[in-house]
Enzyme design. Sequence first.
Site, short mmCIF file in Angstrom:
data_model
loop_
_atom_site.label_atom_id
_atom_site.label_comp_id
_atom_site.label_asym_id
_atom_site.label_seq_id
_atom_site.Cartn_x
_atom_site.Cartn_y
_atom_site.Cartn_z
N TYR A 1 -1.50 -0.53 10.87
CA TYR A 1 -1.69 -0.89 9.45
C TYR A 1 -0.44 -0.48 8.67
CZ TYR A 1 -3.73 -1.21 4.76
OH TYR A 1 -3.97 -1.54 3.44
N SER B 1 0.87 -1.19 0.00
CA SER B 1 0.00 0.00 0.00
C SER B 1 0.90 1.23 0.00
CB SER B 1 -0.84 -0.01 1.28
OG SER B 1 -1.49 1.22 1.47
P1 NDP Z 1 -11.20 -6.59 0.67
O1 NDP Z 1 -11.68 -6.43 2.07
O2 NDP Z 1 -12.15 -6.45 -0.45
O3 NDP Z 1 -10.45 -7.99 0.53
C1 NDP Z 1 -9.63 -8.52 1.53
C2 NDP Z 1 -9.40 -9.99 1.21
O4 NDP Z 1 -8.52 -10.54 2.19
C3 NDP Z 1 -10.70 -10.79 1.23
O5 NDP Z 1 -10.71 -11.70 0.16
C4 NDP Z 1 -10.58 -11.57 2.54
O6 NDP Z 1 -11.24 -12.82 2.43
C5 NDP Z 1 -9.07 -11.78 2.63
N1 NDP Z 1 -8.66 -12.10 3.98
C6 NDP Z 1 -8.71 -11.32 5.08
N2 NDP Z 1 -8.27 -12.00 6.15
C7 NDP Z 1 -7.93 -13.24 5.71
C8 NDP Z 1 -7.41 -14.41 6.33
N3 NDP Z 1 -7.12 -14.44 7.64
N4 NDP Z 1 -7.18 -15.50 5.57
C9 NDP Z 1 -7.49 -15.49 4.25
N5 NDP Z 1 -7.94 -14.41 3.60
C10 NDP Z 1 -8.17 -13.32 4.33
O7 NDP Z 1 -10.03 -5.53 0.53
P2 NDP Z 1 -9.07 -5.16 -0.70
O8 NDP Z 1 -9.35 -5.96 -1.89
O9 NDP Z 1 -9.07 -3.70 -0.79
O10 NDP Z 1 -7.66 -5.58 -0.06
C11 NDP Z 1 -6.74 -6.42 -0.70
C12 NDP Z 1 -5.33 -5.98 -0.34
O11 NDP Z 1 -5.09 -4.70 -0.90
C13 NDP Z 1 -5.06 -5.86 1.17
O12 NDP Z 1 -3.80 -6.40 1.45
C14 NDP Z 1 -5.07 -4.37 1.39
O13 NDP Z 1 -4.29 -3.99 2.49
C15 NDP Z 1 -4.50 -3.88 0.07
N6 NDP Z 1 -4.77 -2.47 -0.25
C16 NDP Z 1 -6.07 -2.04 -0.37
C17 NDP Z 1 -6.33 -0.70 -0.59
C18 NDP Z 1 -7.72 -0.15 -0.65
O14 NDP Z 1 -7.88 1.07 -0.57
N7 NDP Z 1 -8.74 -0.99 -0.80
C19 NDP Z 1 -5.23 0.26 -0.79
C20 NDP Z 1 -3.92 -0.31 -0.69
C21 NDP Z 1 -3.71 -1.63 -0.44
P3 NDP Z 1 -12.09 -13.53 3.58
O15 NDP Z 1 -12.70 -12.46 4.43
O16 NDP Z 1 -13.09 -14.33 2.80
O17 NDP Z 1 -11.11 -14.39 4.31
#
Ligand code: NDP
Length: 239
Positions: free
Chosen positions: A145, A132
């Site tokens: 974070y 990020s």
């Molecule tokens: P979402 O909340 O849409 O997706 C997060 C994903 O992570 C989900 O598929 C969730 O699946 C999975 N996840 C969370 N905890 C676990 C776990 N313990 N085991 C397995 N899977 C897990 O968020 P984003 O798509 O935005 O985030 C994706 C990445 O992008 C993250 O690393 C985030 O930090 C990064 N990011 C996002 C930004 C934004 O503004 N959205 C900006 C910069 C970086 P489930 O709950 O089904 O397990």
Amino acid sequence: MKKLIVITGASSGIGATIAKTFADLGHPTLLLARRLEPMLELKLVNSMAMSVDVTDLKAVETAIRKAEQVYGPTDLLVNCAGVMLLGHSDTQSFSEWEHMLDVNIKGVLTGTHVVLHDMITAQRGTIINISSIAGRKTFDQHSVYCGSKFAVHAITEAMRKEVSASNVRFITIAPGVVETPLLSHTTDATIISDYTQWKQTIESGLDPQIVADCVRFAYQQPQSVCIREIVLAKTKQAD
Ligand code: NDP
């Protein structure tokens, strides 16, 4: 047959979009996240979806080995699973800090531990970690974070250097705000409201497809070319 791509965090947001993007290109995919249903709803061909907690090394290893038995060795691992629990350093619960560090740091290491040795032996392979802009600079209410994402940057770059002679690539993708449900797990209502209002000033976050396209672009370079980092955000996002 095209090579196997493993994506964590594939049940939502950026990870789900990356999974669709590579499936559309004809790659077999392994989708990992805790919620199975949304991954199955993507209805991807040549694809396996498994309910896995990315902090559980054994579960991640079992899932990857199962997919590799069918589709061959993993050629690209995209570590995308992550949580963003914003909070004030003096009031946020220790369990929220612990949860973020576990998923955002340990969750990047499990899959890496499973596939890296084979990639080095094969002298090819790519690991892309979704960090990020919060892994490059700090923001208020983002302390832990940011710490987790600074760690992703540091680990990715250090591993990249260490395995570069083996022709294996480590790549960091560092987006600014992306339009996904990421903020929804934050428990402080005021922080959610302030963040949402600020997002309106930049006319919403990036479309997750833009991030998926960056992942695709970096991966599709020849194996001899490593795009070490891509930093992207809405033009109107100043910080
Ligand atoms: P979402 O909340 O849409 O997706 C997060 C994903 O992570 C989900 O598929 C969730 O699946 C999975 N996840 C969370 N905890 C676990 C776990 N313990 N085991 C397995 N899977 C897990 O968020 P984003 O798509 O935005 O985030 C994706 C990445 O992008 C993250 O690393 C985030 O930090 C990064 N990011 C996002 C930004 C934004 O503004 N959205 C900006 C910069 C970086 P489930 O709950 O089904 O397990």
